[in-house]
Design a protein around this motif. Structure first.
Motif, PDB file in Angstrom:
ATOM      1  N   LYS A 170     -41.791 -31.315  80.227  1.00  0.00           N
ATOM      2  CA  LYS A 170     -42.503 -31.032  81.477  1.00  0.00           C
ATOM      3  C   LYS A 170     -43.996 -31.306  81.314  1.00  0.00           C
ATOM      4  CE  LYS A 170     -39.692 -27.475  83.747  1.00  0.00           C
ATOM      5  NZ  LYS A 170     -39.719 -26.080  84.249  1.00  0.00           N
ATOM      6  N   ASP A 171     -44.539 -30.872  80.195  1.00  0.00           N
ATOM      7  CA  ASP A 171     -45.969 -31.091  79.945  1.00  0.00           C
ATOM      8  C   ASP A 171     -46.288 -32.582  79.907  1.00  0.00           C
ATOM      9  OD1 ASP A 171     -46.349 -28.374  79.822  1.00  0.00           O
ATOM     10  OD2 ASP A 171     -46.502 -28.262  77.641  1.00  0.00           O
ATOM     11  N   ALA A 172     -45.409 -33.346  79.296  1.00  0.00           N
ATOM     12  CA  ALA A 172     -45.620 -34.796  79.231  1.00  0.00           C
ATOM     13  C   ALA A 172     -45.602 -35.409  80.622  1.00  0.00           C
ATOM     14  CB  ALA A 172     -44.549 -35.444  78.353  1.00  0.00           C
ATOM     15  N   TYR A 173     -44.636 -34.986  81.455  1.00  0.00           N
ATOM     16  CA  TYR A 173     -44.574 -35.493  82.824  1.00  0.00           C
ATOM     17  C   TYR A 173     -45.847 -35.132  83.585  1.00  0.00           C
ATOM     18  CZ  TYR A 173     -39.544 -36.267  82.095  1.00  0.00           C
ATOM     19  OH  TYR A 173     -38.339 -36.695  81.636  1.00  0.00           O
ATOM     20  N   SER A 174     -46.325 -33.901  83.384  1.00  0.00           N
ATOM     21  CA  SER A 174     -47.547 -33.472  84.061  1.00  0.00           C
ATOM     22  C   SER A 174     -48.716 -34.361  83.667  1.00  0.00           C
ATOM     23  CB  SER A 174     -47.864 -32.010  83.708  1.00  0.00           C
ATOM     24  OG  SER A 174     -46.891 -31.132  84.213  1.00  0.00           O
ATOM     25  N   LEU A 175     -48.857 -34.611  82.378  1.00  0.00           N
ATOM     26  CA  LEU A 175     -49.976 -35.423  81.910  1.00  0.00           C
ATOM     27  C   LEU A 175     -49.862 -36.863  82.410  1.00  0.00           C
ATOM     28  CD1 LEU A 175     -50.536 -34.161  78.253  1.00  0.00           C
ATOM     29  CD2 LEU A 175     -51.733 -33.506  80.342  1.00  0.00           C
ATOM     30  N   TYR A 176     -48.655 -37.368  82.478  1.00  0.00           N
ATOM     31  CA  TYR A 176     -48.483 -38.721  83.005  1.00  0.00           C
ATOM     32  C   TYR A 176     -48.924 -38.802  84.465  1.00  0.00           C
ATOM     33  CZ  TYR A 176     -46.124 -42.877  84.817  1.00  0.00           C
ATOM     34  OH  TYR A 176     -45.848 -44.062  85.447  1.00  0.00           O
ATOM     35  N   LEU A 177     -48.548 -37.785  85.252  1.00  0.00           N
ATOM     36  CA  LEU A 177     -48.968 -37.757  86.645  1.00  0.00           C
ATOM     37  C   LEU A 177     -50.487 -37.640  86.762  1.00  0.00           C
ATOM     38  CD1 LEU A 177     -46.194 -35.457  88.150  1.00  0.00           C
ATOM     39  CD2 LEU A 177     -46.469 -37.913  88.488  1.00  0.00           C
ATOM     40  N   ILE A 178     -51.077 -36.849  85.879  1.00  0.00           N
ATOM     41  CA  ILE A 178     -52.538 -36.744  85.845  1.00  0.00           C
ATOM     42  C   ILE A 178     -53.140 -38.118  85.605  1.00  0.00           C
ATOM     43  CG2 ILE A 178     -54.505 -35.879  84.524  1.00  0.00           C
ATOM     44  CD1 ILE A 178     -52.762 -33.492  83.774  1.00  0.00           C
ATOM     45  N   ALA A 179     -52.593 -38.828  84.639  1.00  0.00           N
ATOM     46  CA  ALA A 179     -53.120 -40.157  84.282  1.00  0.00           C
ATOM     47  C   ALA A 179     -53.085 -41.101  85.473  1.00  0.00           C
ATOM     48  CB  ALA A 179     -52.328 -40.740  83.119  1.00  0.00           C
ATOM     49  N   THR A 180     -51.984 -41.079  86.235  1.00  0.00           N
ATOM     50  CA  THR A 180     -51.892 -41.978  87.386  1.00  0.00           C
ATOM     51  C   THR A 180     -52.931 -41.621  88.435  1.00  0.00           C
ATOM     52  OG1 THR A 180     -50.205 -40.621  88.518  1.00  0.00           O
ATOM     53  CG2 THR A 180     -49.431 -42.329  86.993  1.00  0.00           C
ATOM     54  N   ILE A 181     -53.199 -40.329  88.600  1.00  0.00           N
ATOM     55  CA  ILE A 181     -54.196 -39.901  89.580  1.00  0.00           C
ATOM     56  C   ILE A 181     -55.601 -40.230  89.089  1.00  0.00           C
ATOM     57  CG2 ILE A 181     -55.180 -37.900  90.766  1.00  0.00           C
ATOM     58  CD1 ILE A 181     -52.302 -36.700  90.665  1.00  0.00           C
ATOM     59  N   GLN A 182     -55.835 -40.053  87.797  1.00  0.00           N
ATOM     60  CA  GLN A 182     -57.139 -40.424  87.245  1.00  0.00           C
ATOM     61  C   GLN A 182     -57.395 -41.916  87.443  1.00  0.00           C
ATOM     62  OE1 GLN A 182     -56.401 -38.822  83.303  1.00  0.00           O
ATOM     63  NE2 GLN A 182     -58.001 -37.284  83.573  1.00  0.00           N
TER      64      GLN A 182
END
Length: 248
Positions: free
Chosen positions: A195-207
């Motif tokens: 879950k944490d990895a998915y969250s960070l990936y979504l953060i990256a796309t938004i960044q």
């Protein structure tokens, strides 16, 4: 990896929420950016001549000019709310200033205003219900700062705190607003690496959509490490593909 996303309260919602507030308050339409970019008198073009991609740099400077102008407007609004004694709008305006400084990558200033907003919220006589809505907004801003700076453990900790506040608020709907003040049960959250990895990936796309490619690359690489740890091959493939689209 979209097929494998889990519905969670993630830091992605933190950044999305902050960006939503920014888009509502900052005059950042592409038309205005393009108009300012075409007017060299508005920008420090002598600096652009030293950069590899002047066109992108001009747009970036135009956007920054708008944020600077907006800071002046926000400061005027802040003084008006302080004079009128409108503590709720004062805190929300402080948070918008935090968001603006974050987009300018001036994190020390952002944290300065965020601390002020948190102090005012704590000392205010606002109802528990209102505080339960405002506190997550302040945490959203803090989470965005931490994400941009690469402090991922703090980011995920904030995510869980926001989820806790939201759960208490949802629970209070059936038993009365006063229950918003209840102390949550002390059940230590069990980190879920996937879950944490998915969250960070979504953060990256938004960044990346915010134009913060360096931060997006760093966040995506952290997500990739987590996915390799849990051996999520499908996730690894998608994040790697995303990383390859970013400037190295």
């Amino acid at each position: 990896m979209s097929k494998y996303h889990i519905t969670i309260f993630s830091i992605a919602s933190i950044i999305t929420g902050s960006l939503f507030l920014t888009s509502q308050i900052l005059p950042s339409s592409s038309n205005k950016v393009e108009a300012e970019a075409k007017n060299p008198s508005n920008l420090a073009l002598t600096t652009n001549s030293q950069l590899k991609n002047p066109a992108i740099s001009v747009n970036s400077l135009a956007q920054k000019n708008q944020w600077r102008e907006q800071l002046a407007t926000l400061d005027q609004n802040l003084k008006r709310y302080q004079k009128n004694g409108d503590i709720e709008q004062e805190i929300r305006t402080l948070n918008t200033i935090v968001i603006t400084y974050t987009e300018l990558s001036e994190y020390s200033k952002a944290l300065e205003y965020l601390q002020l907003a948190q102090t005012k919220l704590k000392q205010s006589n606002l109802s528990a219900e209102k505080k339960s809505f405002i506190e997550p907004e302040l945490l959203m801003a803090l989470g965005t700062i931490y994400a941009d700076q690469g402090n991922y453990s703090q980011v995920l900790e904030i995510t869980r705190k926001i989820a806790e506040i939201q759960n208490i608020r949802i629970g209070s709907l059936g038993s009365g607003i006063a229950d918003v003040e209840r102390t949550p049960e002390k059940k230590p959250a069990q980190p879920d690496l996937r879950k944490d990895a998915y969250s960070l990936y979504l953060i990256a796309t938004i960044q990346q959509r915010r134009g913060k490619n360096r931060e997006a690359l760093r966040t995506a690489e952290e997500a990739l490490k987590m996915l390799r740890t849990v051996q999520d091959k499908e996730g690894e493939k998608e994040v790697t593909k995303f990383i390859n689209t970013l400037p190295q």
